[in-house]
Design a protein around this motif. Structure first.
Motif, PDB file in Angstrom:
ATOM      1  N   TYR A  25      38.267 -38.466 -25.739  1.00 39.47           N
ATOM      2  CA  TYR A  25      37.334 -39.432 -25.152  1.00 39.47           C
ATOM      3  C   TYR A  25      35.947 -38.797 -25.169  1.00 39.47           C
ATOM      4  CZ  TYR A  25      41.583 -41.487 -23.075  1.00 39.47           C
ATOM      5  OH  TYR A  25      42.827 -42.028 -22.864  1.00 39.47           O
ATOM      6  N   ALA A  26      34.935 -39.613 -25.458  1.00 37.47           N
ATOM      7  CA  ALA A  26      33.554 -39.111 -25.409  1.00 37.47           C
ATOM      8  C   ALA A  26      32.825 -39.635 -24.180  1.00 37.47           C
ATOM      9  CB  ALA A  26      32.798 -39.508 -26.667  1.00 37.47           C
ATOM     10  N   GLY A  27      33.364 -40.677 -23.569  1.00 39.06           N
ATOM     11  CA  GLY A  27      32.772 -41.230 -22.361  1.00 39.06           C
ATOM     12  C   GLY A  27      33.837 -41.873 -21.498  1.00 39.06           C
ATOM     13  N   VAL A  28      33.620 -41.849 -20.179  1.00 41.78           N
ATOM     14  CA  VAL A  28      34.579 -42.458 -19.255  1.00 41.78           C
ATOM     15  C   VAL A  28      33.851 -43.091 -18.076  1.00 41.78           C
ATOM     16  CG1 VAL A  28      36.439 -40.827 -19.817  1.00 41.78           C
ATOM     17  CG2 VAL A  28      34.927 -40.327 -17.888  1.00 41.78           C
ATOM     18  N   TYR A  29      34.447 -44.141 -17.540  1.00 46.83           N
ATOM     19  CA  TYR A  29      34.116 -44.615 -16.194  1.00 46.83           C
ATOM     20  C   TYR A  29      35.327 -44.247 -15.371  1.00 46.83           C
ATOM     21  CZ  TYR A  29      33.356 -47.671 -12.184  1.00 46.83           C
ATOM     22  OH  TYR A  29      33.194 -48.151 -10.900  1.00 46.83           O
ATOM     23  N   TYR A  30      35.153 -43.285 -14.468  1.00 48.39           N
ATOM     24  CA  TYR A  30      36.327 -42.694 -13.836  1.00 48.39           C
ATOM     25  C   TYR A  30      35.922 -42.045 -12.509  1.00 48.39           C
ATOM     26  CZ  TYR A  30      41.200 -41.219 -14.422  1.00 48.39           C
ATOM     27  OH  TYR A  30      42.556 -41.089 -14.298  1.00 48.39           O
ATOM     28  N   TRP A  31      36.919 -41.458 -11.849  1.00 47.06           N
ATOM     29  CA  TRP A  31      36.680 -40.837 -10.550  1.00 47.06           C
ATOM     30  C   TRP A  31      36.056 -39.455 -10.699  1.00 47.06           C
ATOM     31  CZ3 TRP A  31      41.548 -43.397 -11.327  1.00 47.06           C
ATOM     32  CH2 TRP A  31      41.607 -44.654 -10.699  1.00 47.06           C
ATOM     33  N   ASN A  32      35.157 -39.139  -9.782  1.00 43.91           N
ATOM     34  CA  ASN A  32      34.324 -37.942  -9.917  1.00 43.91           C
ATOM     35  C   ASN A  32      35.128 -36.642  -9.949  1.00 43.91           C
ATOM     36  OD1 ASN A  32      34.885 -38.543  -7.136  1.00 43.91           O
ATOM     37  ND2 ASN A  32      33.184 -37.274  -6.456  1.00 43.91           N
ATOM     38  N   GLY A  33      36.206 -36.555  -9.173  1.00 45.82           N
ATOM     39  CA  GLY A  33      36.984 -35.318  -9.166  1.00 45.82           C
ATOM     40  C   GLY A  33      37.596 -35.007 -10.513  1.00 45.82           C
ATOM     41  N   ALA A  34      38.106 -36.018 -11.179  1.00 46.03           N
ATOM     42  CA  ALA A  34      38.706 -35.823 -12.502  1.00 46.03           C
ATOM     43  C   ALA A  34      37.654 -35.431 -13.532  1.00 46.03           C
ATOM     44  CB  ALA A  34      39.441 -37.086 -12.939  1.00 46.03           C
ATOM     45  N   GLY A  48      31.302 -40.179 -16.946  1.00 49.12           N
ATOM     46  CA  GLY A  48      31.436 -38.868 -17.578  1.00 49.12           C
ATOM     47  C   GLY A  48      31.193 -39.017 -19.073  1.00 49.12           C
ATOM     48  N   VAL A  49      30.344 -38.167 -19.636  1.00 46.83           N
ATOM     49  CA  VAL A  49      29.993 -38.263 -21.061  1.00 46.83           C
ATOM     50  C   VAL A  49      29.926 -36.871 -21.683  1.00 46.83           C
ATOM     51  CG1 VAL A  49      28.132 -38.866 -22.678  1.00 46.83           C
ATOM     52  CG2 VAL A  49      28.743 -40.448 -20.843  1.00 46.83           C
ATOM     53  N   ASN A  62      35.352 -28.058 -20.168  1.00 47.58           N
ATOM     54  CA  ASN A  62      34.397 -28.243 -21.255  1.00 47.58           C
ATOM     55  C   ASN A  62      33.003 -28.457 -20.663  1.00 47.58           C
ATOM     56  OD1 ASN A  62      32.773 -29.093 -23.372  1.00 47.58           O
ATOM     57  ND2 ASN A  62      34.279 -30.498 -24.236  1.00 47.58           N
ATOM     58  N   PRO A  63      32.130 -27.458 -20.727  1.00 45.10           N
ATOM     59  CA  PRO A  63      30.802 -27.549 -20.105  1.00 45.10           C
ATOM     60  C   PRO A  63      29.883 -28.588 -20.744  1.00 45.10           C
ATOM     61  CG  PRO A  63      31.000 -25.532 -21.393  1.00 45.10           C
ATOM     62  CD  PRO A  63      32.367 -26.130 -21.333  1.00 45.10           C
ATOM     63  N   ASP A  64      30.303 -29.206 -21.833  1.00 41.47           N
ATOM     64  CA  ASP A  64      29.487 -30.255 -22.456  1.00 41.47           C
ATOM     65  C   ASP A  64      29.622 -31.596 -21.740  1.00 41.47           C
ATOM     66  OD1 ASP A  64      28.426 -28.638 -24.497  1.00 41.47           O
ATOM     67  OD2 ASP A  64      30.217 -28.904 -25.717  1.00 41.47           O
ATOM     68  N   ILE A  65      30.532 -31.676 -20.765  1.00 42.70           N
ATOM     69  CA  ILE A  65      30.708 -32.908 -20.007  1.00 42.70           C
ATOM     70  C   ILE A  65      29.618 -33.006 -18.934  1.00 42.70           C
ATOM     71  CG2 ILE A  65      32.271 -34.257 -18.560  1.00 42.70           C
ATOM     72  CD1 ILE A  65      33.180 -33.782 -21.502  1.00 42.70           C
ATOM     73  N   VAL A  66      28.949 -34.151 -18.883  1.00 44.55           N
ATOM     74  CA  VAL A  66      27.923 -34.384 -17.863  1.00 44.55           C
ATOM     75  C   VAL A  66      28.332 -35.604 -17.036  1.00 44.55           C
ATOM     76  CG1 VAL A  66      26.040 -33.312 -19.140  1.00 44.55           C
ATOM     77  CG2 VAL A  66      26.530 -35.747 -19.475  1.00 44.55           C
ATOM     78  N   PHE A  67      27.868 -35.625 -15.783  1.00 43.34           N
ATOM     79  CA  PHE A  67      28.245 -36.690 -14.857  1.00 43.34           C
ATOM     80  C   PHE A  67      27.053 -37.582 -14.553  1.00 43.34           C
ATOM     81  CE2 PHE A  67      29.073 -38.459 -10.600  1.00 43.34           C
ATOM     82  CZ  PHE A  67      30.335 -39.012 -10.818  1.00 43.34           C
ATOM     83  N   GLY A  68      27.331 -38.889 -14.431  1.00 41.19           N
ATOM     84  CA  GLY A  68      26.277 -39.834 -14.107  1.00 41.19           C
ATOM     85  C   GLY A  68      26.656 -40.751 -12.956  1.00 41.19           C
ATOM     86  N   TYR A  69      25.643 -41.090 -12.131  1.00 44.72           N
ATOM     87  CA  TYR A  69      25.809 -42.026 -11.018  1.00 44.72           C
ATOM     88  C   TYR A  69      25.212 -43.372 -11.434  1.00 44.72           C
ATOM     89  CZ  TYR A  69      26.834 -37.958  -8.078  1.00 44.72           C
ATOM     90  OH  TYR A  69      27.398 -36.814  -7.537  1.00 44.72           O
ATOM     91  N   ASP A 100      20.727 -41.731 -21.373  1.00 46.29           N
ATOM     92  CA  ASP A 100      20.884 -41.906 -19.932  1.00 46.29           C
ATOM     93  C   ASP A 100      22.353 -42.148 -19.593  1.00 46.29           C
ATOM     94  OD1 ASP A 100      20.558 -42.437 -17.238  1.00 46.29           O
ATOM     95  OD2 ASP A 100      19.752 -44.463 -17.551  1.00 46.29           O
ATOM     96  N   VAL A 101      22.884 -41.349 -18.677  1.00 40.92           N
ATOM     97  CA  VAL A 101      24.280 -41.525 -18.260  1.00 40.92           C
ATOM     98  C   VAL A 101      24.383 -42.136 -16.865  1.00 40.92           C
ATOM     99  CG1 VAL A 101      25.110 -39.633 -19.699  1.00 40.92           C
ATOM    100  CG2 VAL A 101      24.452 -39.170 -17.326  1.00 40.92           C
ATOM    101  N   ASN A 102      23.258 -42.376 -16.227  1.00 36.88           N
ATOM    102  CA  ASN A 102      23.266 -42.914 -14.867  1.00 36.88           C
ATOM    103  C   ASN A 102      23.226 -44.438 -14.879  1.00 36.88           C
ATOM    104  OD1 ASN A 102      23.201 -40.380 -13.263  1.00 36.88           O
ATOM    105  ND2 ASN A 102      21.264 -40.090 -14.344  1.00 36.88           N
ATOM    106  N   THR A 103      24.146 -45.026 -15.601  1.00 39.66           N
ATOM    107  CA  THR A 103      24.197 -46.477 -15.727  1.00 39.66           C
ATOM    108  C   THR A 103      25.593 -46.944 -16.129  1.00 39.66           C
ATOM    109  OG1 THR A 103      23.394 -48.387 -16.966  1.00 39.66           O
ATOM    110  CG2 THR A 103      23.307 -46.251 -18.093  1.00 39.66           C
ATOM    111  N   SER A 104      26.007 -48.092 -15.595  1.00 37.71           N
ATOM    112  CA  SER A 104      27.290 -48.674 -15.980  1.00 37.71           C
ATOM    113  C   SER A 104      27.255 -49.252 -17.383  1.00 37.71           C
ATOM    114  CB  SER A 104      27.690 -49.763 -14.979  1.00 37.71           C
ATOM    115  OG  SER A 104      28.026 -49.194 -13.727  1.00 37.71           O
ATOM    116  N   ALA A 105      26.076 -49.296 -18.001  1.00 42.36           N
ATOM    117  CA  ALA A 105      25.985 -49.735 -19.396  1.00 42.36           C
ATOM    118  C   ALA A 105      26.807 -48.839 -20.310  1.00 42.36           C
ATOM    119  CB  ALA A 105      24.521 -49.748 -19.848  1.00 42.36           C
ATOM    120  N   ILE A 106      27.073 -47.625 -19.898  1.00 38.23           N
ATOM    121  CA  ILE A 106      27.876 -46.702 -20.706  1.00 38.23           C
ATOM    122  C   ILE A 106      29.216 -47.329 -21.089  1.00 38.23           C
ATOM    123  CG2 ILE A 106      29.171 -44.513 -20.650  1.00 38.23           C
ATOM    124  CD1 ILE A 106      26.210 -44.110 -21.139  1.00 38.23           C
TER     125      ILE A 106
END
Length: 344
Positions: free
Chosen positions: A220-229, A134-135, A237-244, A143-149
């Motif tokens: 927080y500006a970025g998270v590695y977390y569970w999708n529901g949260a 989540g970013v 906050n609609p500025d939050i985007v999700f990445g796989y 790119d948010v679709n990476t664990s490099a975040i």
């Protein structure tokens, strides 16, 4: 009550009675934090006149250690799929036979003959999902679709990242990011995983469970977390985007189980049967924003869960998701050593 009665007529009568009787007493649930619908709990309490107490835990390991120690007073626990075999093997769960309960017909076929509890003799579905990224796109637009975040954070996110404090999920993503396989004992991969996490941690702000408040607020500006949260955060906050994470991400299912030493077994069985009712399963999902595994519950879900990008996995990322297998004890010991180093 013996839920293994062989007389079918007696079983129907008992289950029918269980659906309408007003049971007295208490039920003590031990569950993940911020994961239990108050509305669903109140509905159960009102229907059966049972006082429910919910106590939170923060990880599978915390819950397992607490129950192993004894003297806990809990009736129900909600372990993740890769931990259920451990609970069963250690004799910590009651073989409650939910597969013989009246509402078991509502469990989606996909979730009946699962590797962690074939035929569901011990557990029933609670919720399922995955760990992802989540970013806040106003802070970082790459790119948010990476664990490099979280493993090699871009400069915009350094010092602004929260990582879930769940060993298996974090190690899975890290090992996959490095090209390894889950449950690996490859010393080179494990050393790289340990070194990567130890180097990354100073760039994180936290490892806690306050994502649904602190991600939408901007703490927080970025998270590695569970999708529901993360979905709950985006709704605020609609500025939050999700990445796989394209390198690989863990899928999970948490399931309700009755503890072998539960004091309120009959009320616990009532609860098991209750949450397999589609409308009640939908209450659970509506609160925490995860899928639930109960057929017919979709019609009761809020509109904000339908087609949500956090719940509908894009085709190009489906193969990257993998349910966590239960690793051998010696592998868990290796992973625990890494996790201990990370948390120093």
């Amino acid at each position: 009550m013996n839920w293994k009665m062989t007389a079918a007529g007696a079983m129907v009568a008992i289950l029918g009675f269980a659906g309408s009787a007003a049971a007295e007493g208490a039920l003590n649930i031990y569950n993940w934090g911020d994961y239990t619908s108050p509305e669903m709990i109140k509905k159960f309490e009102d229907k059966y006149k049972v006082k429910v107490t919910v106590t939170d835990y923060d990880s599978n390991d915390t819950a397992l250690a607490k129950i192993r120690a004894g003297g806990h007073g809990f009736d129900i626990v909600v372990p993740s799929a890769n931990y259920v075999p451990i609970w069963i093997k250690e004799g910590l769960l009651l073989e409650a036979r939910p597969d013989q309960m009246s509402n078991f017909k509502n469990v989606d076929e996909r979730w009946v003959n699962v590797p962690w509890d074939p035929g569901r003799h011990y557990t029933v579905p609670w919720q399922w999902g995955l760990s992802g990224i989540g970013v806040n796109k106003k802070v970082y637009g790459g790119d948010v679709n990476t664990s490099a975040i979280f493993l090699d954070p871009p400069k915009e996110l350094i010092g602004k990242i929260n990582v879930e404090p769940e060993m298996s999920d974090v190690l899975f993503a890290t090992i996959k990011y490095l090209g390894g396989d889950w449950c690996t004992t490859d010393k080179e991969i494990l050393k790289k995983a340990r070194d990567t996490l130890v180097a990354a941690k100073p760039k994180w702000l936290a490892m806690d469970y306050s994502v649904t408040e602190k991600l939408p607020s901007g703490d927080y500006a970025g998270v590695y977390y569970w999708n529901g949260a993360i979905l709950r955060s985006r709704l605020k906050n609609p500025d939050i985007v999700f990445g796989y994470p394209k390198e690989g991400y863990p899928l999970f299912m948490d399931s309700v189980a009755i503890l072998k030493d539960a004091k309120n077994v009959e009320n616990a069985k009532l609860f098991m049967n209750f949450i397999m009712e589609p409308e009640n399963a939908a209450l659970i999902s509506s609160f925490a924003k995860y899928a639930n595994g109960i057929k017919g519950s979709d019609q009761f879900l809020p509109a904000d869960m339908k087609d949500a990008p956090e719940l509908v996995i894009p085709e190009q990322f489906k193969k990257a998701g993998e349910f966590l297998a239960t690793c051998a004890p010696e592998v868990n010991e290796l992973y625990t050593r890494i996790w201990t180093d990370v948390n120093k």
